[in-house]
Design an enzyme around this catalytic site. Structure first.
Site, short mmCIF file in Angstrom:
data_model
loop_
_atom_site.label_atom_id
_atom_site.label_comp_id
_atom_site.label_asym_id
_atom_site.label_seq_id
_atom_site.Cartn_x
_atom_site.Cartn_y
_atom_site.Cartn_z
N MET A 1 -9.79 9.56 7.31
CA MET A 1 -10.06 10.29 6.06
C MET A 1 -11.16 11.38 6.17
O MET A 1 -11.94 11.61 5.34
CB MET A 1 -10.65 9.19 5.21
CG MET A 1 -9.53 8.16 4.91
SD MET A 1 -10.22 6.42 4.03
CE MET A 1 -10.97 5.61 5.53
N LYS B 1 -3.11 3.10 -2.58
CA LYS B 1 -4.49 3.69 -2.69
C LYS B 1 -4.58 4.66 -1.45
O LYS B 1 -4.24 4.41 -0.38
CB LYS B 1 -5.30 2.58 -2.29
CG LYS B 1 -5.36 1.48 -3.36
CD LYS B 1 -6.75 0.39 -3.01
CE LYS B 1 -8.10 0.97 -3.27
NZ LYS B 1 -8.11 1.54 -4.79
N ASP C 1 0.63 -1.25 -0.06
CA ASP C 1 0.02 -0.04 -0.07
C ASP C 1 0.90 1.19 -0.03
O ASP C 1 1.98 1.14 0.49
CB ASP C 1 -0.94 -0.01 1.28
CG ASP C 1 -2.25 -0.43 0.89
OD1 ASP C 1 -2.41 -0.75 -0.26
OD2 ASP C 1 -3.13 -0.78 1.68
#
Length: 263
Positions: free
Chosen positions: A182, A64, A42
């Site tokens: 996020m 990502k 990742d």
């Protein structure tokens, strides 16, 4: 070897790389990384963690990150399956914990549906490591009866988006610490919605680059969240922690600001 034998032996390990500091890896995670012949890595996994891989391992970066160009999830799942069926010892190396906003659930479902065995190795999630680095717990008998990990980033077409206003009332009544992943792009909207149920003076911490040498943080009240984020140029990747477990840290921050102002 028959086709069925290949499926029987095919195996993928999802490894939680933690928030970034290699010393926060579990021993089991290190052993899995060292044994891998193929690693799918990742974007937020640090180079120091990838360095545990064998010099002969093939390392494929499949980053990502919210708001950035990302490797399609379907491609990652296809690649894992292809390498596993090819006899490789596949490790999917994911930031934080694979089962906390890491799409680990989707990947496990896809691989198992194809007859591939999956092992999951947990990692320390950024929401926990971040507040720990500040000397603050997520739960406390006097301040928080529980903790809620939640994403601040929903799909563009989501019809089941989080009702933050309703959640704010639940958090206040149940004395919950909120750990928001996020959420930086929507900090202003989060602030406005959470103020429906939470006191404006509720402490908030924003922690960027958790556990890395570049880690930094700000502490403020919920009423000042968006202003503080903009003023101090806080950006992703960050976690936002909201709750009374931060009261002591907020008092220290406010005292320091008064001392600076007095000068």
């Amino acid at each position: 070897m028959t086709h069925n034998d290949t499926h029987t032996q095919a195996h993928v390990t999802l490894v939680g790389a933690g928030p970034g500091d290699p010393e926060l890896l579990t021993l089991k995670a290190v052993k899995a990384i060292e044994a891998a012949t193929v690693l799918l890595v990742d974007d937020l996994v640090s180079d120091a963690i990838v360095a545990y891989a064998s010099s002969t391992a093939r390392i494929i970066y499949v980053g990502k990150r919210g708001g950035c160009k990302s490797t399609p999830q379907a491609f990652i799942e296809k690649l894992m399956l292809q390498e596993a069926l090819g006899g490789e010892n596949v490790v999917r190396l994911k930031g934080g914990d694979p089962f906390i906003f890491g799409r680990g659930g989707e990947e496990v479902e896809h691989l198992r549906a194809q007859g591939v065995k999956v092992t999951v190795i947990n990692g320390i999630t950024a929401g926990l490591a971040g507040v720990t680095s500040l000397g603050v717990p997520l739960t406390h008998r006097a301040h928080a009866h529980g903790v809620l990990f939640i994403t601040g980033h929903a799909k563009q077409d989501a019809t089941d988006a989080v009702d933050w206003a309703a959640l704010s009332h639940t958090a206040a009544q149940a004395k919950l610490t909120l750990v928001i992943y996020m959420g930086m792009r929507g900090a202003a909207q989060l602030q406005a919605a959470l103020l429906h149920g939470l006191d404006p003076h509720t402490p908030v911490a924003v922690i960027q680059h958790v556990s890395l040498p570049t880690q930094r943080h700000v502490v403020c009240t919920l009423n000042d969240l968006h202003h503080t984020v903009v003023r101090d140029h806080m950006a992703s990747p960050s976690v936002i922690v909201v709750g009374d477990v931060l009261q002591g840290l907020l008092h220290i921050e406010q005292n320091n600001q008064r001392l600076v102002a007095a000068g």
